[in-house]
Scaffold this active site. Structure first.
Site, mmCIF file in Angstrom:
data_model
loop_
_atom_site.group_PDB
_atom_site.id
_atom_site.type_symbol
_atom_site.label_atom_id
_atom_site.label_comp_id
_atom_site.label_asym_id
_atom_site.label_seq_id
_atom_site.Cartn_x
_atom_site.Cartn_y
_atom_site.Cartn_z
ATOM 1 N N ASP A 186 0.850 -1.195 0.000
ATOM 2 C CA ASP A 186 0.000 0.000 0.000
ATOM 3 C C ASP A 186 0.884 1.244 0.000
ATOM 4 O OD1 ASP A 186 -2.977 1.033 0.688
ATOM 5 O OD2 ASP A 186 -1.491 2.268 1.733
ATOM 6 N N TYR A 241 3.319 9.652 -0.415
ATOM 7 C CA TYR A 241 4.402 9.061 0.381
ATOM 8 C C TYR A 241 5.774 9.252 -0.274
ATOM 9 C CZ TYR A 241 0.361 6.524 2.373
ATOM 10 O OH TYR A 241 -0.844 6.186 2.915
ATOM 11 N N HIS A 278 -7.308 9.800 -2.186
ATOM 12 C CA HIS A 278 -6.675 9.700 -0.868
ATOM 13 C C HIS A 278 -7.518 10.364 0.238
ATOM 14 C CE1 HIS A 278 -2.338 9.223 0.860
ATOM 15 N NE2 HIS A 278 -3.229 9.002 1.802
ATOM 16 N N LYS A 299 -2.571 5.986 -4.460
ATOM 17 C CA LYS A 299 -3.654 6.947 -4.183
ATOM 18 C C LYS A 299 -3.374 8.285 -4.859
ATOM 19 C CE LYS A 299 -3.596 4.730 0.329
ATOM 20 N NZ LYS A 299 -2.183 4.582 0.761
HETATM 21 P P1 NDP Z 1 0.754 1.371 11.907
HETATM 22 O O1 NDP Z 1 -0.442 1.271 12.783
HETATM 23 O O2 NDP Z 1 1.019 0.342 10.883
HETATM 24 O O3 NDP Z 1 1.993 1.503 12.900
HETATM 25 C C1 NDP Z 1 3.304 1.687 12.451
HETATM 26 C C2 NDP Z 1 4.168 1.971 13.679
HETATM 27 O O4 NDP Z 1 4.143 0.837 14.542
HETATM 28 C C3 NDP Z 1 5.599 2.233 13.303
HETATM 29 O O5 NDP Z 1 6.073 3.200 14.221
HETATM 30 C C4 NDP Z 1 6.291 0.887 13.554
HETATM 31 O O6 NDP Z 1 7.630 1.131 13.956
HETATM 32 C C5 NDP Z 1 5.467 0.307 14.692
HETATM 33 N N1 NDP Z 1 5.332 -1.149 14.626
HETATM 34 C C6 NDP Z 1 5.017 -1.912 13.545
HETATM 35 N N2 NDP Z 1 4.951 -3.204 13.861
HETATM 36 C C7 NDP Z 1 5.237 -3.292 15.184
HETATM 37 C C8 NDP Z 1 5.348 -4.377 16.086
HETATM 38 N N3 NDP Z 1 5.137 -5.623 15.695
HETATM 39 N N4 NDP Z 1 5.667 -4.090 17.375
HETATM 40 C C9 NDP Z 1 5.877 -2.819 17.783
HETATM 41 N N5 NDP Z 1 5.781 -1.750 16.976
HETATM 42 C C10 NDP Z 1 5.473 -1.984 15.675
HETATM 43 O O7 NDP Z 1 0.710 2.840 11.263
HETATM 44 P P2 NDP Z 1 0.793 3.481 9.810
HETATM 45 O O8 NDP Z 1 0.320 4.868 9.996
HETATM 46 O O9 NDP Z 1 2.082 3.282 9.157
HETATM 47 O O10 NDP Z 1 -0.328 2.710 8.978
HETATM 48 C C11 NDP Z 1 -0.087 1.578 8.153
HETATM 49 C C12 NDP Z 1 -0.330 1.921 6.703
HETATM 50 O O11 NDP Z 1 -1.643 2.459 6.520
HETATM 51 C C13 NDP Z 1 0.572 3.021 6.152
HETATM 52 O O12 NDP Z 1 1.893 2.589 5.937
HETATM 53 C C14 NDP Z 1 -0.182 3.393 4.898
HETATM 54 O O13 NDP Z 1 0.035 2.422 3.900
HETATM 55 C C15 NDP Z 1 -1.620 3.348 5.391
HETATM 56 N N6 NDP Z 1 -2.091 4.694 5.810
HETATM 57 C C16 NDP Z 1 -3.076 5.280 5.038
HETATM 58 C C17 NDP Z 1 -3.560 6.525 5.354
HETATM 59 C C18 NDP Z 1 -4.614 7.132 4.509
HETATM 60 O O14 NDP Z 1 -4.938 8.322 4.685
HETATM 61 N N7 NDP Z 1 -5.199 6.426 3.578
HETATM 62 C C19 NDP Z 1 -3.040 7.301 6.505
HETATM 63 C C20 NDP Z 1 -2.036 6.572 7.282
HETATM 64 C C21 NDP Z 1 -1.616 5.315 6.943
HETATM 65 P P3 NDP Z 1 8.928 0.543 13.143
HETATM 66 O O15 NDP Z 1 8.783 0.968 11.712
HETATM 67 O O16 NDP Z 1 10.074 1.159 13.848
HETATM 68 O O17 NDP Z 1 8.846 -0.944 13.314
#
Ligand code: NDP
Length: 278
Positions: free
Chosen positions: A46, A51, A109, A76
């Site tokens: 995704d 991004y 988006h 998006k």
């Molecule tokens: P997430 O809920 O996926 O959380 C990501 C965070 O959690 C990062 O800081 C990561 O740190 C940490 N993390 C991931 N896995 C673990 C684990 N197993 N244990 C502990 N910490 C963990 O948030 P996102 O906002 O990134 O959402 C996911 C996806 O959703 C985005 O990448 C995007 O594709 C989509 N999105 C879409 C939006 C929209 O408007 N349509 C807006 C926001 C997101 P680290 O990287 O250090 O592991």
């Protein structure tokens, strides 16, 4: 190769229920991160023009040796490109950056109800062109509330295949999810881990320790069992593998209810009603 289930979208096309999200993955780290995710078994990425890493996503997929059709790709439309000619240009650029002739799923988006004179209808009709000419195999929206969707239903032809919205245990979105289900629109839960905010919750910790799983695995399993599509983001290979390894256990209905009861209506991202950044 993996046990990831597929969800059938309202146009009959399947989408893997678990993927890998690349928001906040810097472009210089994206090829490595996506390559690692593909190695871990993810087959759904995704991304978004916003991004800034579509090109690197495309490169990682091309270099993986996997067949193009074995990896599901979503991108998006960026907020500055809602006018039809801009959307056409932006879509061409997205396909070129990804290095593909067709994308699996393309989304508006944000609805941006306070911009473009409140017109996201002409934007959606432009996405319908991409769907009809086959360059977008499915089209959908992101961050749409029920009243935004109602306008699409009344004024356009193609039903969105998905609505990608913020969902996690502190924002369970049951009303909007039920509305989407009623209209056969699949829900994609963004920030499924609440960007980490929910991972120290005592209720989730208690369930995780009983099941000998991590809190992230329990939360992702909660989403999967509720029927939503998720794509957690992580830069760390061990966490990518952990987040992928959620298909050998299940939650009880009491576990699901207890996690859903954590709802606080608390967003980690902006409110779609007022968000207007281009
Ligand atoms: P997430 O809920 O996926 O959380 C990501 C965070 O959690 C990062 O800081 C990561 O740190 C940490 N993390 C991931 N896995 C673990 C684990 N197993 N244990 C502990 N910490 C963990 O948030 P996102 O906002 O990134 O959402 C996911 C996806 O959703 C985005 O990448 C995007 O594709 C989509 N999105 C879409 C939006 C929209 O408007 N349509 C807006 C926001 C997101 P680290 O990287 O250090 O592991």
């Amino acid at each position: 190769m993996s046990d990831v289930p597929s969800i059938q979208l309202n146009n009959g096309r399947p989408i893997p229920q678990l993927g890998f999200g690349v928001f906040l993955v810097p472009p210089e780290d994206t090829v490595t991160a996506v390559a690692e995710a593909l190695r871990a078994g993810y087959r759904h990425i995704d991304t978004a023009e916003m991004y800034g890493n579509e090109k690197e996503v495309g490169r990682a997929i091309a270099e993986s040796g996997l067949h193009r059709d074995d990896v599901y790709i979503t991108s998006k439309l960026n907020n500055g490109h809602h006018l039809p000619d801009d959307a056409r240009r932006a879509f061409d650029e997205t396909l070129a950056a990804l290095g593909v002739e067709a994308i699996d799923l393309f989304l508006i988006h944000w609805p941006l109800p306070t911009r473009y004179g409140g017109d996201f209808i002409s934007t959606w009709k432009t996405l319908e062109e991409f769907y009809r000419d086959g360059r977008a195999r499915s089209i959908g929206v992101s961050n749409f509330h029920a009243h935004h969707l109602n306008r699409l239903f009344a004024e356009t032809d193609v039903m969105p295949a998905v609505n990608q919205i913020e969902v996690h245990p502190y924002l369970v979105q049951d009303e909007l999810r039920a509305f989407c289900a009623e209209h056969q629109i699949a829900v994609e839960a963004w920030s499924p881990l609440g960007r980490g905010a929910v991972l120290n919750d005592p209720t989730i910790q208690a369930i995780a320790s009983r099941l000998e799983k991590t809190t992230a695995q329990v939360v992702l399993r909660w989403h999967i069992e509720r029927g939503d599509i998720v794509f957690p983001k992580s830069m760390r290979p061990a966490r990518m593998a952990e987040n992928f390894d959620i298909f050998d256990f299940s939650l009880t209905s009491d576990d699901i209810a207890a996690i859903s009861a954590l709802d606080r209506g608390e967003r980690v991202g902006p409110d779609p009603e007022t968000f207007d950044r281009v």
